[in-house]
Design an enzyme around this catalytic site. Structure first.
Site, PDB file in Angstrom:
ATOM      1  N   ILE A  18      76.669  69.148   9.817  1.00  0.00           N
ATOM      2  CA  ILE A  18      76.673  67.493  10.203  1.00  0.00           C
ATOM      3  C   ILE A  18      76.883  67.158  11.749  1.00  0.00           C
ATOM      4  O   ILE A  18      76.269  66.241  12.160  1.00  0.00           O
ATOM      5  CB  ILE A  18      77.837  66.840   9.316  1.00  0.00           C
ATOM      6  CG1 ILE A  18      77.256  66.783   7.884  1.00  0.00           C
ATOM      7  CG2 ILE A  18      78.020  65.204   9.664  1.00  0.00           C
ATOM      8  CD1 ILE A  18      78.500  66.475   6.842  1.00  0.00           C
ATOM      9  N   ASP A  55      89.506  75.377  19.592  1.00  0.00           N
ATOM     10  CA  ASP A  55      89.935  74.992  18.166  1.00  0.00           C
ATOM     11  C   ASP A  55      90.698  73.835  18.183  1.00  0.00           C
ATOM     12  O   ASP A  55      91.953  73.690  18.737  1.00  0.00           O
ATOM     13  CB  ASP A  55      90.810  76.035  17.698  1.00  0.00           C
ATOM     14  CG  ASP A  55      91.550  76.102  16.345  1.00  0.00           C
ATOM     15  OD1 ASP A  55      91.495  74.678  15.705  1.00  0.00           O
ATOM     16  OD2 ASP A  55      92.014  77.175  15.863  1.00  0.00           O
ATOM     17  N   VAL A  56      90.471  72.814  17.287  1.00  0.00           N
ATOM     18  CA  VAL A  56      91.064  71.236  17.407  1.00  0.00           C
ATOM     19  C   VAL A  56      92.464  71.267  17.047  1.00  0.00           C
ATOM     20  O   VAL A  56      93.407  70.371  17.147  1.00  0.00           O
ATOM     21  CB  VAL A  56      90.024  70.300  16.894  1.00  0.00           C
ATOM     22  CG1 VAL A  56      88.814  70.268  17.427  1.00  0.00           C
ATOM     23  CG2 VAL A  56      89.805  70.591  15.412  1.00  0.00           C
ATOM     24  N   ASN A  81      84.473  65.414  13.618  1.00  0.00           N
ATOM     25  CA  ASN A  81      83.625  66.014  12.714  1.00  0.00           C
ATOM     26  C   ASN A  81      84.274  67.338  12.305  1.00  0.00           C
ATOM     27  O   ASN A  81      84.111  67.632  10.867  1.00  0.00           O
ATOM     28  CB  ASN A  81      82.254  66.340  13.132  1.00  0.00           C
ATOM     29  CG  ASN A  81      81.459  67.300  12.334  1.00  0.00           C
ATOM     30  OD1 ASN A  81      80.823  66.795  11.256  1.00  0.00           O
ATOM     31  ND2 ASN A  81      81.333  68.395  12.654  1.00  0.00           N
ATOM     32  N   SER A 132      85.664  61.746   3.511  1.00  0.00           N
ATOM     33  CA  SER A 132      85.055  62.392   2.399  1.00  0.00           C
ATOM     34  C   SER A 132      85.080  61.576   1.136  1.00  0.00           C
ATOM     35  O   SER A 132      86.205  60.815   0.871  1.00  0.00           O
ATOM     36  CB  SER A 132      85.366  63.771   2.090  1.00  0.00           C
ATOM     37  OG  SER A 132      84.670  64.222   0.976  1.00  0.00           O
ATOM     38  N   TYR A 145      92.228  70.079   0.276  1.00  0.00           N
ATOM     39  CA  TYR A 145      90.898  69.471   0.843  1.00  0.00           C
ATOM     40  C   TYR A 145      90.880  67.844   0.474  1.00  0.00           C
ATOM     41  O   TYR A 145      90.762  67.169   1.505  1.00  0.00           O
ATOM     42  CB  TYR A 145      89.693  70.130   0.454  1.00  0.00           C
ATOM     43  CG  TYR A 145      88.422  69.430   1.197  1.00  0.00           C
ATOM     44  CD1 TYR A 145      88.154  69.763   2.659  1.00  0.00           C
ATOM     45  CD2 TYR A 145      87.710  68.665   0.465  1.00  0.00           C
ATOM     46  CE1 TYR A 145      87.105  69.147   3.087  1.00  0.00           C
ATOM     47  CE2 TYR A 145      86.562  68.078   1.131  1.00  0.00           C
ATOM     48  CZ  TYR A 145      86.118  68.418   2.571  1.00  0.00           C
ATOM     49  OH  TYR A 145      85.093  67.890   3.023  1.00  0.00           O
ATOM     50  N   LYS A 149      91.661  64.812   3.238  1.00  0.00           N
ATOM     51  CA  LYS A 149      90.612  63.579   3.634  1.00  0.00           C
ATOM     52  C   LYS A 149      91.160  62.186   3.372  1.00  0.00           C
ATOM     53  O   LYS A 149      90.776  61.395   4.105  1.00  0.00           O
ATOM     54  CB  LYS A 149      89.387  63.870   2.827  1.00  0.00           C
ATOM     55  CG  LYS A 149      88.487  65.060   3.371  1.00  0.00           C
ATOM     56  CD  LYS A 149      87.996  65.073   4.702  1.00  0.00           C
ATOM     57  CE  LYS A 149      87.162  66.138   5.198  1.00  0.00           C
ATOM     58  NZ  LYS A 149      86.840  66.269   6.638  1.00  0.00           N
ATOM     59  N   THR A 179      74.699  71.531   3.562  1.00  0.00           N
ATOM     60  CA  THR A 179      75.208  72.592   4.895  1.00  0.00           C
ATOM     61  C   THR A 179      75.659  73.592   4.748  1.00  0.00           C
ATOM     62  O   THR A 179      75.866  73.828   3.342  1.00  0.00           O
ATOM     63  CB  THR A 179      76.287  71.648   5.764  1.00  0.00           C
ATOM     64  OG1 THR A 179      77.436  71.397   4.998  1.00  0.00           O
ATOM     65  CG2 THR A 179      75.677  70.122   6.281  1.00  0.00           C
TER      66      THR A 179
HETATM   67  P1  NDP Z   1      80.068  73.099   8.356  1.00  0.00           P
HETATM   68  O1  NDP Z   1      81.271  74.105   7.981  1.00  0.00           O
HETATM   69  O2  NDP Z   1      78.773  73.210   8.208  1.00  0.00           O
HETATM   70  O3  NDP Z   1      80.468  72.970  10.055  1.00  0.00           O
HETATM   71  C1  NDP Z   1      81.734  72.531  10.382  1.00  0.00           C
HETATM   72  C2  NDP Z   1      81.901  72.782  11.760  1.00  0.00           C
HETATM   73  O4  NDP Z   1      83.200  72.335  12.416  1.00  0.00           O
HETATM   74  C3  NDP Z   1      81.344  73.920  12.439  1.00  0.00           C
HETATM   75  O5  NDP Z   1      80.630  73.718  13.665  1.00  0.00           O
HETATM   76  C4  NDP Z   1      82.624  74.860  12.749  1.00  0.00           C
HETATM   77  O6  NDP Z   1      82.438  75.679  13.791  1.00  0.00           O
HETATM   78  C5  NDP Z   1      83.631  73.603  13.231  1.00  0.00           C
HETATM   79  N1  NDP Z   1      84.849  73.810  13.025  1.00  0.00           N
HETATM   80  C6  NDP Z   1      85.519  73.967  11.976  1.00  0.00           C
HETATM   81  N2  NDP Z   1      86.791  74.365  12.150  1.00  0.00           N
HETATM   82  C7  NDP Z   1      87.129  73.886  13.446  1.00  0.00           C
HETATM   83  C8  NDP Z   1      88.176  74.008  14.497  1.00  0.00           C
HETATM   84  N3  NDP Z   1      89.404  74.285  14.065  1.00  0.00           N
HETATM   85  N4  NDP Z   1      87.761  73.730  15.778  1.00  0.00           N
HETATM   86  C9  NDP Z   1      86.826  73.364  16.157  1.00  0.00           C
HETATM   87  N5  NDP Z   1      85.497  73.278  15.362  1.00  0.00           N
HETATM   88  C10 NDP Z   1      85.921  73.710  14.134  1.00  0.00           C
HETATM   89  O7  NDP Z   1      80.521  71.843   7.766  1.00  0.00           O
HETATM   90  P2  NDP Z   1      79.756  70.182   7.450  1.00  0.00           P
HETATM   91  O8  NDP Z   1      79.057  69.999   8.853  1.00  0.00           O
HETATM   92  O9  NDP Z   1      79.441  70.183   6.035  1.00  0.00           O
HETATM   93  O10 NDP Z   1      81.004  69.362   7.606  1.00  0.00           O
HETATM   94  C11 NDP Z   1      81.414  68.577   8.663  1.00  0.00           C
HETATM   95  C12 NDP Z   1      82.329  67.522   8.498  1.00  0.00           C
HETATM   96  O11 NDP Z   1      81.994  66.500   7.455  1.00  0.00           O
HETATM   97  C13 NDP Z   1      83.822  68.316   7.899  1.00  0.00           C
HETATM   98  O12 NDP Z   1      84.835  67.559   8.321  1.00  0.00           O
HETATM   99  C14 NDP Z   1      83.531  68.164   6.393  1.00  0.00           C
HETATM  100  O13 NDP Z   1      84.833  68.124   5.965  1.00  0.00           O
HETATM  101  C15 NDP Z   1      82.930  66.662   6.271  1.00  0.00           C
HETATM  102  N6  NDP Z   1      82.245  66.493   5.132  1.00  0.00           N
HETATM  103  C16 NDP Z   1      81.131  67.528   4.516  1.00  0.00           C
HETATM  104  C17 NDP Z   1      80.454  67.242   3.447  1.00  0.00           C
HETATM  105  C18 NDP Z   1      79.403  67.930   3.115  1.00  0.00           C
HETATM  106  O14 NDP Z   1      78.965  67.789   1.752  1.00  0.00           O
HETATM  107  N7  NDP Z   1      78.761  69.093   3.915  1.00  0.00           N
HETATM  108  C19 NDP Z   1      81.061  66.056   2.499  1.00  0.00           C
HETATM  109  C20 NDP Z   1      82.130  65.379   2.831  1.00  0.00           C
HETATM  110  C21 NDP Z   1      82.638  65.396   4.092  1.00  0.00           C
HETATM  111  P3  NDP Z   1      83.368  77.075  13.831  1.00  0.00           P
HETATM  112  O15 NDP Z   1      83.646  77.546  12.422  1.00  0.00           O
HETATM  113  O16 NDP Z   1      82.535  78.011  14.784  1.00  0.00           O
HETATM  114  O17 NDP Z   1      84.804  76.807  14.617  1.00  0.00           O
END
Ligand code: NDP
Length: 251
Positions: A18, A55-56, A81, A132, A145, A149, A179
């Site tokens: 996303i 890392d956020v 995000n 979410s 989780y 949210k 995703t």
């Molecule tokens: P993905 O796992 O596909 O992507 C998550 C992204 O966040 C990755 O690029 C990851 O990169 C990055 N990330 C994770 N942890 C950290 C961190 N500590 N610091 C910096 N970057 C970080 O997830 P989605 O795209 O599916 O989800 C995105 C958001 O949407 C999330 O907040 C999720 O909870 C929310 N969401 C998603 C849903 C879905 O159905 N997909 C439904 C509802 C909400 P890396 O691991 O390399 O750091």
């Protein structure tokens, strides 16, 4: 419905999923975009996008992301995000699970907001947090989780109230968006194919979400078209959570 050109936008976790769709949409709408992730810059990320390995959940890393963006100019958009998911009930959740999920999904969003708000309060801006449907209705075996949210939804309202005159803060609440994160949740089902078919049947839209569905709403929320909209949580789930629990097709 486009954002003003040359806006400076931070999107956390834009390496894939996303977040990547949001990065692409805001860039196409004319923003200068800064994104981050815990690993190396993805090779397929457009070269105009600034990548910060960070890392956020770490306060110092959040500062570094914001400082990198400030080098380009005042920040007017923050999209929180980055998020992670652990699929467990309370009894099975370990201290490490707690730290992972709460540190990234709660503290990460808080860290980023705290860093951008001083400058944004002066210049004005929009914050969009990824909540979410799990923060509204409880997904089974995803206890912390779901709770993380709900925290995001509540923090969104607090920021809207406390910084109202200059900063708008809203959340988007996706349902099942295909995703890596959602595919890993389906993979844990006893029968992943059956779980997916059942989930699909419960969507009035008769499809799962795409990352672009979320990016479209984010684009509106950072634009002036939504200038009277703040403190809200927008569900983007193809109608999943408004449907009756009775399985479609039985009547
Ligand atoms: P993905 O796992 O596909 O992507 C998550 C992204 O966040 C990755 O690029 C990851 O990169 C990055 N990330 C994770 N942890 C950290 C961190 N500590 N610091 C910096 N970057 C970080 O997830 P989605 O795209 O599916 O989800 C995105 C958001 O949407 C999330 O907040 C999720 O909870 C929310 N969401 C998603 C849903 C879905 O159905 N997909 C439904 C509802 C909400 P890396 O691991 O390399 O750091």
């Amino acid at each position: 419905m486009t954002i003003k050109r040359n806006k400076i936008a931070i999107v956390t976790g834009g390496g894939r999923g996303i977040g990547r769709a949001i990065v692409t949409r805001l860039r196409n709408d004319g923003a200068q975009v800064v994104t981050c992730g815990r690993g190396a810059r993805p090779q397929d990320l457009d070269e105009s996008v600034l990548w910060v390995k960070a890392d956020v959940s770490k306060t110092e890393d959040a500062k570094r992301i914001v400082n990198a963006a400030l080098e380009l100019g005042p920040i007017s958009v923050l999209v929180n995000n980055a998020g992670i998911q652990v699929e467990k009930t309370v009894r099975d959740t370990t201290d490490d699970d707690w730290c992972c999920v709460v540190d990234v999904n709660c503290k990460g969003v808080f860290n980023m907001c705290r860093e951008v708000l001083p400058g944004m309060t002066e210049g004005g801006g929009a914050i969009i947090n990824l909540g979410s449907i799990a923060g509204i209705v409880s997904e089974p075996s995803m206890a912390i989780y779901n709770a993380s949210k709900a925290f995001v939804h509540s923090l969104t309202r607090s920021i809207a109230v406390d910084y109202g005159p200059t900063v708008r803060c809203n959340a988007v609440c996706p349902g099942w968006i295909l995703t890596a994160l959602s595919e890993s949740a389906f993979a844990l089902a006893k029968d992943p194919a059956k779980a997916k078919a059942d989930a699909l049947a419960r969507h009035p839209a008769r499809r799962f979400g795409r990352p672009e569905d979320v990016a479209n709403t984010v684009a509106w929320l950072v634009s002036d078209e939504s200038e009277f909209v703040t403190g809200q949580c927008f569900t983007i789930d193809g109608g999943l959570t408004v449907a009756s629990p009775i399985q479609p097709g039985l009547f």
